[in-house]
Design a protein around this motif. Structure first.
Motif, short mmCIF file in Angstrom:
data_model
loop_
_atom_site.label_atom_id
_atom_site.label_comp_id
_atom_site.label_asym_id
_atom_site.label_seq_id
_atom_site.Cartn_x
_atom_site.Cartn_y
_atom_site.Cartn_z
N LEU A 89 41.93 35.60 45.73
CA LEU A 89 42.97 35.71 44.89
C LEU A 89 42.26 37.31 43.76
N VAL A 90 40.77 37.45 43.46
CA VAL A 90 40.18 38.06 42.90
C VAL A 90 40.54 40.12 43.92
N GLU A 91 40.42 39.31 45.14
CA GLU A 91 40.42 40.95 45.83
C GLU A 91 41.76 40.41 46.13
N TRP A 92 42.81 39.90 45.57
CA TRP A 92 44.44 39.72 45.73
C TRP A 92 44.32 41.27 44.05
N SER A 93 44.11 40.76 43.13
CA SER A 93 44.02 41.94 42.13
C SER A 93 42.99 43.14 42.56
N LYS A 94 42.35 42.87 43.02
CA LYS A 94 41.66 44.18 42.94
C LYS A 94 42.51 45.46 44.01
N GLU A 95 43.20 44.54 44.44
CA GLU A 95 44.78 45.60 46.19
C GLU A 95 45.51 45.87 45.21
N ASN A 96 46.44 44.94 44.03
CA ASN A 96 47.54 44.98 43.15
C ASN A 96 46.31 46.79 42.21
N VAL A 97 45.84 46.25 41.44
CA VAL A 97 45.47 47.64 40.64
C VAL A 97 44.88 48.83 41.73
N LYS A 98 44.46 48.92 43.31
CA LYS A 98 44.33 49.78 43.58
C LYS A 98 46.12 50.64 43.76
N ALA A 99 46.42 49.58 43.96
CA ALA A 99 48.35 50.02 44.23
C ALA A 99 48.58 50.50 42.97
N GLY A 100 48.39 50.15 42.28
CA GLY A 100 48.78 50.71 40.52
C GLY A 100 49.81 49.48 39.75
N ARG A 101 49.15 48.35 40.82
CA ARG A 101 50.69 47.39 40.47
C ARG A 101 49.17 46.70 39.46
N GLU A 102 49.80 45.92 39.10
CA GLU A 102 48.88 45.44 37.80
C GLU A 102 48.34 43.92 38.23
N PRO A 103 47.43 43.81 37.95
CA PRO A 103 46.02 43.15 38.07
C PRO A 103 46.41 41.55 37.81
N VAL A 104 46.04 40.63 38.22
CA VAL A 104 46.06 39.12 38.17
C VAL A 104 44.94 39.00 36.59
N LYS A 105 46.10 37.85 35.78
CA LYS A 105 45.00 37.51 35.17
C LYS A 105 44.46 35.82 35.50
N ILE A 106 43.55 36.49 35.55
CA ILE A 106 42.45 34.41 36.28
C ILE A 106 42.63 33.45 35.23
N LYS A 107 42.72 32.84 35.59
CA LYS A 107 41.97 31.49 34.63
C LYS A 107 40.95 30.40 34.81
N TYR A 108 40.39 30.34 34.74
CA TYR A 108 39.45 28.58 34.66
C TYR A 108 39.44 27.58 33.93
N TYR A 109 39.96 26.66 34.69
CA TYR A 109 39.53 24.80 33.54
C TYR A 109 38.92 24.23 34.18
N GLN A 110 37.93 23.14 32.80
CA GLN A 110 37.44 21.68 33.73
C GLN A 110 37.87 21.31 34.72
N ASN A 111 38.48 20.97 34.19
CA ASN A 111 38.74 19.88 35.00
C ASN A 111 40.27 19.79 35.91
N GLN A 112 41.08 19.31 36.75
CA GLN A 112 42.88 19.17 36.99
C GLN A 112 43.67 18.60 36.54
N SER A 113 43.40 18.26 35.48
CA SER A 113 44.34 17.82 34.92
C SER A 113 44.44 18.51 33.61
N ASP A 114 43.80 19.29 33.28
CA ASP A 114 43.49 20.46 32.75
C ASP A 114 44.67 21.60 33.37
N THR A 115 44.29 21.44 34.06
CA THR A 115 45.18 22.84 34.87
C THR A 115 46.73 22.75 34.99
N TYR A 116 46.30 21.11 35.04
CA TYR A 116 47.98 21.05 35.22
C TYR A 116 49.19 20.53 34.11
N LEU A 117 48.35 21.07 32.66
CA LEU A 117 48.83 20.83 31.48
C LEU A 117 49.58 21.86 30.99
N ALA A 118 48.41 22.85 31.45
CA ALA A 118 48.65 24.54 31.46
C ALA A 118 49.73 24.81 32.20
#
Length: 333
Positions: A205-234
Motif C-alpha cells: 500500500l505504501v509503494e502504491w501510494s508513492k506510485e500514485n504521487v509520482k504519477a500526479g495522482r493523490e496518495p493513499v490515506k493509510i489508517k491503522y487500528y489496534q484490532n480487527q474489530s475496530d477496523t471493521y467498525l471504521a
C-alpha cells in the motif's frame, strides 16, 4: 492476522507465475450451529460445500512418521522429542483462531504444523504469542518453526529459511454495495485504506501510494487500528473506504458477517510473482530441509489436501514445497 514483515521494515502453488488479480477462493455461510457442537459451512471454487468444525474436538487429520525424513531433523530436536511450533495469537479464522470453547487453538496453520510434526515423529507443541514475539523466539532458538501465515520475502531471507506451503493472496475489503473495484494503484488514489502495521500488505500500500504521487495522482490515506474489530467498525461507519488484509480472512469475514465484500485481490509478492506462505526457521539452524521434506510428503500422500479442504482453502494449495523460493522483492510493486 496478516503476513507481516520483519527487519528494518518489520514483518503470507506453484512457483513464480504472473499474479494478476484473482477471484477470492473462499466463501462462507453464516457462523456456528450450536446443535452440532459449532460448525460453519464453506463453499469452494467449484461450488462444493464443506462444513468446518469449530468445536474443541477437532478430529485433526493425521499422517504416519517417515523415518527417512525424521532422520533429517537436527539431533538436538530429535533428542528433545518435541517440535516447538510458534503461531500468532493475533491471527483470525480460518488461519488461527479459538474454538467454541474459547481456549483451543484451531485453524489451517496449526493443522499443517501438526502434520509436519507427525512426519518428523515429534510431539507438536504449539506456542501462540504476539506477532513480534514469533521472530524474537525464532531468533533466540526458543521456537523451532513458525507456521503463522508468514510471507516468503527476499529481505527476510537474510535472517530466516523458508519452506513454502500455501499461496499468499491479499484482498481489498469494502462495505457491501460500495461500487469500488481495485486492480492497481490508481484505484486507491485518494482513498482511505486501513492496513495492519508491519505487514506485506502495508508495504504494498505504501509503494502504491508513492506510485500514485509520482504519477500526479493523490496518495493513499493509510489508517491503522489496534484490532480487527475496530477496523471493521471504521469500515461500516464510512471512516475508511477499504481494508487490505489476507484473502482467506477477508473472505471468511465477508460471508460470516454479511456486511462487506471483496473488491479486489492481489498477490502478496506483487504483480509479476505469486506470493507464498512458508514455514519459517532461523537461518542455517538445520531444520528447513526436514520441514520441506515433510511438507512434500503430506502433499504427496494427500493429507495436505484434506487439511486445506476442511478449512475451505483448496484454492491456496501448492504443487510442491520449495526451500527459499523467490519471494516478495525488497521493492514490491
Amino acid at each position: 492476522m496478516s503476513a507481516r514483515l520483519t527487519g528494518l521494515t518489520r514483518l503470507t502453488r506453484r512457483s513464480a507465475t504472473a499474479a494478476l488479480p484473482i477471484a477470492a477462493a473462499l466463501v462462507l455461510t453464516a457462523c456456528g450451529n450450536p446443535s452440532d457442537g459449532g460448525t460453519a459451512e464453506v463453499k469452494g471454487e467449484n461450488g462444493t460445500r464443506t462444513k468446518i468444525n469449530l468445536s474443541a474436538d477437532q478430529k485433526r487429520v493425521t499422517t504416519p512418521k517417515v523415518d527417512s525424513i525424521a532422520a533429517q531433523v537436527p539431533a538436538k530436536i530429535r533428542k528433545r522429542g518435541t517440535l516447538e511450533i510458534v503461531d500468532s495469537s493475533d491471527s483470525s479464522a480460518p488461519l488461527t483462531f479459538y474454538a467454541t470453547d474459547n481456549k483451543t487453538v484451531i485453524g489451517v496453520e496449526p493443522d499443517l504444523a501438526y502434520l509436519v510434526a507427525d512426519v518428523l515423529g515429534l510431539k507438536p507443541h504449539l506456542n501462540t504469542v504476539s506477532w513480534e514475539n514469533i521472530f524474537v523466539g525464532l531468533d533466540s532458538g526458543k521456537y523451532d518453526v513458525g507456521f503463522s501465515n508468514i510471507t516468503d520475502t527476499e529481505e527476510r531471507k537474510e535472517k530466516y529459511d523458508f519452506a513454502s506451503y500455501r499461496k499468499d493472496d491479499l484482498a481489498f475489503e469494502a462495505k457491501k454495495g460500495s461500487g469500488l473495484k481495485v486492480t492497481g494503484p490508481e484505484d486507491v488514489s485518494g482513498k482511505t485504506v486501513a492496513v495492519d502495521t508491519g505487514t506485506n500488505q502495508e508495504k504494498l500500500l505504501v509503494e502504491w501510494s508513492k506510485e500514485n504521487v509520482k504519477a500526479g495522482r493523490e496518495p493513499v490515506k493509510i489508517k491503522y487500528y489496534q484490532n480487527q474489530s475496530d477496523t471493521y467498525l471504521a469500515l461500516a461507519s464510512g471512516r475508511i473506504d477499504l481494508f487490505l488484509g489476507p484473502n482467506p480472512t477477508a473472505a471468511y469475514h465477508v460471508a460470516s458477517a454479511g456486511q462487506t465484500e471483496v473488491v479486489g485481490t492481489y498477490s502478496g509478492a506483487g504483480k509479476t510473482l505469486q506470493g507464498l506462505i512458508a514455514a519459517t526457521t532461523k537461518k542455517d539452524n538445520g531444520l528447513v530441509k526436514a520441514v520441506n521434506s515433510a511438507l512434500n510428503e503430506i502433499i504427496d500422500n494427500g493429507s495436505y489436501a484434506k487439511v486445506l479442504k476442511r478449512w475451505g482453502l483448496s484454492g491456496e494449495a501448492i504443487e510442491k514445497s520449495e526451500i527459499n523460493p523467490p519471494g516478495l522483492p525488497k521493492t514490491n510493486k
